[in-house]
Design a protein around this motif. Sequence first.
Motif, mmCIF file in Angstrom:
data_model
loop_
_atom_site.group_PDB
_atom_site.id
_atom_site.type_symbol
_atom_site.label_atom_id
_atom_site.label_comp_id
_atom_site.label_asym_id
_atom_site.label_seq_id
_atom_site.Cartn_x
_atom_site.Cartn_y
_atom_site.Cartn_z
ATOM 1 N N VAL A 10 2.323 2.814 -0.584
ATOM 2 C CA VAL A 10 1.672 3.470 0.550
ATOM 3 C C VAL A 10 0.237 2.976 0.643
ATOM 4 O O VAL A 10 -0.474 2.886 -0.367
ATOM 5 N N CYS A 11 -0.195 2.637 1.861
ATOM 6 C CA CYS A 11 -1.553 2.095 2.051
ATOM 7 C C CYS A 11 -2.602 3.195 1.869
ATOM 8 O O CYS A 11 -2.496 4.277 2.446
ATOM 9 N N ASN A 12 -3.646 2.884 1.096
ATOM 10 C CA ASN A 12 -4.749 3.813 0.869
ATOM 11 C C ASN A 12 -5.593 4.022 2.116
ATOM 12 O O ASN A 12 -6.275 5.040 2.247
ATOM 13 N N ALA A 13 -5.555 3.045 3.035
ATOM 14 C CA ALA A 13 -6.432 3.124 4.205
ATOM 15 C C ALA A 13 -5.683 3.605 5.450
ATOM 16 O O ALA A 13 -6.073 4.583 6.079
ATOM 17 N N CYS A 14 -4.563 2.941 5.804
ATOM 18 C CA CYS A 14 -3.904 3.260 7.081
ATOM 19 C C CYS A 14 -2.634 4.091 6.888
ATOM 20 O O CYS A 14 -1.961 4.433 7.861
ATOM 21 N N SER A 15 -2.290 4.391 5.617
ATOM 22 C CA SER A 15 -1.140 5.249 5.297
ATOM 23 C C SER A 15 0.226 4.655 5.638
ATOM 24 O O SER A 15 1.242 5.351 5.555
ATOM 25 N N PHE A 30 -1.242 -5.216 -1.671
ATOM 26 C CA PHE A 30 -2.085 -4.974 -0.493
ATOM 27 C C PHE A 30 -1.213 -4.652 0.720
ATOM 28 O O PHE A 30 -0.073 -5.092 0.816
ATOM 29 N N CYS A 31 -1.804 -3.907 1.655
ATOM 30 C CA CYS A 31 -1.103 -3.514 2.873
ATOM 31 C C CYS A 31 -0.991 -4.702 3.822
ATOM 32 O O CYS A 31 -2.002 -5.336 4.148
ATOM 33 N N SER A 32 0.229 -4.991 4.285
ATOM 34 C CA SER A 32 0.420 -6.137 5.182
ATOM 35 C C SER A 32 -0.071 -5.841 6.597
ATOM 36 O O SER A 32 -0.185 -6.743 7.420
ATOM 37 N N GLN A 33 -0.378 -4.581 6.875
ATOM 38 C CA GLN A 33 -0.886 -4.220 8.209
ATOM 39 C C GLN A 33 -2.401 -4.281 8.286
ATOM 40 O O GLN A 33 -2.965 -4.700 9.293
ATOM 41 N N CYS A 34 -3.108 -3.814 7.211
ATOM 42 C CA CYS A 34 -4.576 -3.730 7.298
ATOM 43 C C CYS A 34 -5.300 -4.456 6.168
ATOM 44 O O CYS A 34 -6.525 -4.602 6.211
ATOM 45 N N GLY A 35 -4.585 -4.918 5.138
ATOM 46 C CA GLY A 35 -5.213 -5.703 4.074
ATOM 47 C C GLY A 35 -5.865 -4.891 2.961
ATOM 48 O O GLY A 35 -6.346 -5.458 1.983
HETATM 49 ZN ZN LIG Z 1 -2.907 -0.375 5.576
#
Ligand SMILES: [Zn+2]
Lengths: 178, 178
Positions: free
Chosen positions: A25-30, A3-8
């Motif tokens: 690479v984050c699927n949501a915030c890139s 999981f992305c540590s910036q947006c979850g």
């Molecule tokens: Zn993210």
Amino acid sequence: MKFCSQCGEGVTLAIPEGDNRERHVCNACSTIHYQNPRIITGTLPVYDDQILLCKRAIEPRHGLWTLPAGFMENGETTEQGAIRETWEEASANVNDLALYSIFNLPQINQVYFFYRAQLSDLSFGPGEESLEVELFNEDAIPWDQLAFPVITRTLQHYLSDRKSGEFPVRTEDIIRKR
Amino acid sequence: MKFCSQCGEGVTLAIPEGDNRERHVCNACSTIHYQNPRIITGTLPVYDDQILLCKRAIEPRHGLWTLPAGFMENGETTEQGAIRETWEEASANVNDLALYSIFNLPQINQVYFFYRAQLSDLSFGPGEESLEVELFNEDAIPWDQLAFPVITRTLQHYLSDRKSGEFPVRTEDIIRKR
Ligand SMILES: [Zn+2]
Ligand SMILES: [Zn+2]
């Protein structure tokens, strides 16, 4: 990493544009989440002809002997980290540090730093991660009870260099046989 | 860091048991997320009396001159990383690497490694992160156009040590004035 540590949100392994290797690479915030090697820093504490070693109270290599060392923290230098770890593992104060050995362990993404150091006094003892802390003369070093190859190599270099009194920085790669 | 990279739930800054500093700890799965300094590794490529420098095509310090260097990757040694970065930034092959300078930059959690290296041939040119790549004689080095203090210091040490032909490993802490 899942999981992305910036947006979850979830991450995917992908090669970012302009890069040449897979990253999370984050699927949501890139956000691209890089993973990099870590530094372990420690000392080879000396008092007259004797060398201080610590018997490990933790895994891996519980019960084997090591030089005081541990992960470098943000906000400190490699030398400050080496002094801190020597205090935490051996309740020992050291001075006159000089960079001595550097090891690359690419299979486990680690780089080791050891500093030669003078033990400031004979007040020392086990910290939370040590069972015992002792000074060893050369002929008493427990060669078959050392925790890691980097410890063996640093002690071998030191005892050899001590004869000449010259201590160039020793660099070595430790590659595990598969 | 706001979310756990293992489970996606929120993290809180807390001092874990047996630790002595704040870490990001997951509220759900209790994973402790450590953050540690990163290594930047590069070369000082030499051809006869000349030194190779790269003009940066990226921020920070866009347009200023640097030695080829970049973040060490998992799975490689500091020397392999230095060779890779020299190829990526200057399309240059180097050989006969020897560890030369190490810098601690504790305020930005970085440790730099530079290796002295021989440029294998005169085939080089800008990679994606460089605008130009050039060889400089000592009297042509653009001292007021160098990108970072670690570059200036490495070049100063090298030009001084070159007179004696002795190149001990140089270690230095770069502390920014606040
Ligand atoms: Zn993210
Ligand atoms: Zn979690």
